[in-house]
Design a protein around this motif. Structure first.
Motif, mmCIF file in Angstrom:
data_model
loop_
_atom_site.group_PDB
_atom_site.id
_atom_site.type_symbol
_atom_site.label_atom_id
_atom_site.label_comp_id
_atom_site.label_asym_id
_atom_site.label_seq_id
_atom_site.Cartn_x
_atom_site.Cartn_y
_atom_site.Cartn_z
ATOM 1 N N ALA A 127 0.882 -1.058 0.007
ATOM 2 C CA ALA A 127 0.040 -0.066 -0.159
ATOM 3 C C ALA A 127 1.000 1.285 0.031
ATOM 4 C CB ALA A 127 -1.015 0.065 1.196
ATOM 5 N N SER A 128 0.383 2.319 0.463
ATOM 6 C CA SER A 128 1.056 3.536 0.552
ATOM 7 C C SER A 128 0.608 4.156 2.030
ATOM 8 C CB SER A 128 0.801 4.573 -0.584
ATOM 9 O OG SER A 128 -0.533 4.940 -0.594
ATOM 10 N N GLN A 129 1.352 4.827 2.532
ATOM 11 C CA GLN A 129 1.221 5.797 3.566
ATOM 12 C C GLN A 129 0.082 6.343 3.520
ATOM 13 O OE1 GLN A 129 3.302 5.449 6.232
ATOM 14 N NE2 GLN A 129 5.087 4.512 5.264
ATOM 15 N N VAL A 130 -0.333 6.811 2.362
ATOM 16 C CA VAL A 130 -1.897 7.666 2.553
ATOM 17 C C VAL A 130 -2.760 6.815 2.331
ATOM 18 C CG1 VAL A 130 -0.669 9.871 1.564
ATOM 19 C CG2 VAL A 130 -1.355 7.957 -0.013
ATOM 20 N N ASP A 159 0.398 6.830 -4.336
ATOM 21 C CA ASP A 159 1.360 8.066 -4.146
ATOM 22 C C ASP A 159 2.395 8.080 -5.324
ATOM 23 O OD1 ASP A 159 2.667 6.268 -2.937
ATOM 24 O OD2 ASP A 159 3.074 7.586 -1.232
ATOM 25 N N TYR A 160 2.643 7.203 -6.102
ATOM 26 C CA TYR A 160 3.745 6.627 -6.915
ATOM 27 C C TYR A 160 4.005 7.654 -8.153
ATOM 28 C CZ TYR A 160 0.898 4.893 -10.885
ATOM 29 O OH TYR A 160 0.104 4.765 -11.945
ATOM 30 N N TRP A 161 3.055 8.294 -8.563
ATOM 31 C CA TRP A 161 3.200 9.188 -9.782
ATOM 32 C C TRP A 161 3.908 10.430 -9.644
ATOM 33 C CZ3 TRP A 161 -1.573 7.140 -8.124
ATOM 34 C CH2 TRP A 161 -2.340 8.015 -7.261
ATOM 35 N N ASP A 162 3.971 10.898 -8.239
ATOM 36 C CA ASP A 162 5.026 11.926 -8.068
ATOM 37 C C ASP A 162 6.411 11.433 -7.538
ATOM 38 O OD1 ASP A 162 3.130 13.991 -8.831
ATOM 39 O OD2 ASP A 162 2.280 13.808 -6.841
ATOM 40 N N ARG A 163 6.473 10.354 -7.491
ATOM 41 C CA ARG A 163 7.821 9.494 -6.611
ATOM 42 C C ARG A 163 8.237 8.409 -7.652
ATOM 43 N NH1 ARG A 163 6.101 8.315 -0.788
ATOM 44 N NH2 ARG A 163 8.314 8.003 -0.502
ATOM 45 N N GLN A 164 8.080 8.558 -8.864
ATOM 46 C CA GLN A 164 8.258 7.389 -9.996
ATOM 47 C C GLN A 164 9.454 6.417 -9.847
ATOM 48 O OE1 GLN A 164 7.749 8.363 -14.038
ATOM 49 N NE2 GLN A 164 8.418 6.318 -14.930
ATOM 50 N N ASP A 165 10.540 7.249 -9.919
ATOM 51 C CA ASP A 165 11.897 6.684 -9.733
ATOM 52 C C ASP A 165 12.300 5.968 -8.412
ATOM 53 O OD1 ASP A 165 12.412 7.533 -12.227
ATOM 54 O OD2 ASP A 165 13.772 9.085 -11.791
ATOM 55 N N GLU A 181 -4.791 -1.225 -16.579
ATOM 56 C CA GLU A 181 -4.294 -0.786 -15.394
ATOM 57 C C GLU A 181 -3.626 -2.138 -14.668
ATOM 58 O OE1 GLU A 181 -3.855 2.015 -14.108
ATOM 59 O OE2 GLU A 181 -5.680 3.198 -14.583
ATOM 60 N N ALA A 182 -2.136 -2.163 -14.723
ATOM 61 C CA ALA A 182 -1.610 -3.527 -14.105
ATOM 62 C C ALA A 182 -0.696 -2.916 -13.150
ATOM 63 C CB ALA A 182 -0.788 -4.156 -15.155
ATOM 64 N N ILE A 183 -0.748 -2.014 -12.521
ATOM 65 C CA ILE A 183 0.091 -1.070 -11.324
ATOM 66 C C ILE A 183 -0.428 -1.625 -10.097
ATOM 67 C CG2 ILE A 183 1.466 0.399 -10.409
ATOM 68 C CD1 ILE A 183 1.855 1.461 -13.246
ATOM 69 N N GLU A 184 -1.441 -0.504 -9.803
ATOM 70 C CA GLU A 184 -2.157 -0.461 -8.547
ATOM 71 C C GLU A 184 -3.671 -0.130 -8.709
ATOM 72 O OE1 GLU A 184 -3.488 3.019 -8.535
ATOM 73 O OE2 GLU A 184 -2.220 2.456 -10.555
ATOM 74 N N PRO A 185 -4.241 -1.128 -9.540
ATOM 75 C CA PRO A 185 -5.814 -0.654 -9.789
ATOM 76 C C PRO A 185 -6.549 -0.906 -8.647
ATOM 77 C CG PRO A 185 -5.392 -2.553 -11.084
ATOM 78 C CD PRO A 185 -3.960 -2.043 -10.380
#
Length: 293
Positions: free
Chosen positions: A7-10, A68-74, A262-266
């Protein structure tokens, strides 16, 4: 055996600044926990950037609500590569790296997928926006981030509208009226097998179908032609992913066209698909049983 749901912190329940749509994370966990428990496994939600995580203690990790990955891609891709070096990752980082940039649509189009006509802008300034209107010969355009999700940073413009700040590379497509009149369809596939489908509709006056904008979902039994169109997208991949969501809208000719794969986090809509948890848990179980030692 423990399975990680990344998941993510958010989106985690303990987050002090939790996303308003994080209830979808809870619905996913409610679907997955009993299904994995029934097969002798436990599933735990954990943030992808948790520096204390011992990823080697998990039998596998499923990329989930990493919203939140789209602003922290790398940073995100590097973290997934580290996780994959410690345990089995679903979906694999190679697929995620390909799917993270929406230019994958061009590759699927080359394989026969029907997509919405698209202009790709490295810089969305007034000059390039005017050129996009001319190239697409449309009076109503939608601008989306080339790396993004959930309509974050998305804009709908008509000629003469003020140009909003769009600091990211954008993809530009004509607005399709069917998104408001009929809605957007999502087809959920687990291990390449069809699980369920639904239609997502925006609130009156909007076109964004995500829940945080008031969008509502209704399960549907898709006609064979529509399901075949969605299944054909999955068949274009080199191998079936653990999970994938095919988002499609009705084109002017009455056929479905691909919005996104969508194969990342849908979000996989477990409420509309009560079989989802069991199908995912069974697919993970089989993959672990047949994985090379």
């Amino acid at each position: 055996m423990k399975i990680a749901y990344i998941a993510s912190q958010v989106t985690l329940p303990s987050s002090p600044n939790r996303r308003e749509d994080a209830f979808e994370h809870d619905l996913m966990m409610d679907s997955l926990r009993p299904a994995f428990a029934a097969r002798g496994m436990t599933i735990e939600d954990i943030a992808w950037d948790n520096s204390d995580a011992d990823w080697s203690s998990y039998g596998a990790a499923i990329v989930g609500t990493t919203w939140d990955y789209w602003d922290r891609q790398d940073e995100f891709l590097s973290a997934l590569a580290r996780i994959e070096s410690k345990t089995r990752l679903y979906n694999p980082v190679s697929l995620i790296r390909w799917n993270i940039h929406k230019s994958y649509l061009r590759e699927l189009e080359a394989k026969g997928a029907r997509i919405i006509p698209t202009v790709w802008l490295d810089k969305a300034d007034a000059k390039n926006i005017a050129a996009a209107f001319a190239m697409l010969q449309a009076e109503d355009l939608v601008f989306k981030r080339q790396v993004g999700a959930g309509a974050e940073g998305q804009h709908r413009l008509k000629p003469g509208d003020a140009v909003p700040d769009m600091p990211h590379p954008m993809m530009v497509q004509p607005f399709l009226p069917s998104i408001q009149s009929e809605g957007e369809y999502s087809f959920i596939f687990i291990g390449g097998d069809f699980c369920h489908a639904l239609v997502k509709r925006a609130v009156p006056g909007d076109y964004r179908i995500q829940s945080k904008y008031g969008g509502k979902e209704t399960p549907v039994d898709p006609p064979a032609e529509d399901l075949n169109d969605a299944s054909a997208i999955i068949a274009m991949l080199d191998e079936a992913p653990l999970y994938a969501r095919v988002d499609m809208v009705r084109g002017e000719d009455g056929h479905l066209v691909l919005m996104e794969l969508e194969a990342i986090e849908p979000y996989l809509y477990p409420v509309e698909g009560p079989r989802l948890g069991d199908m995912i848990a069974e697919a993970v179980k089989k993959r672990l049983e047949t994985a090379p030692v």
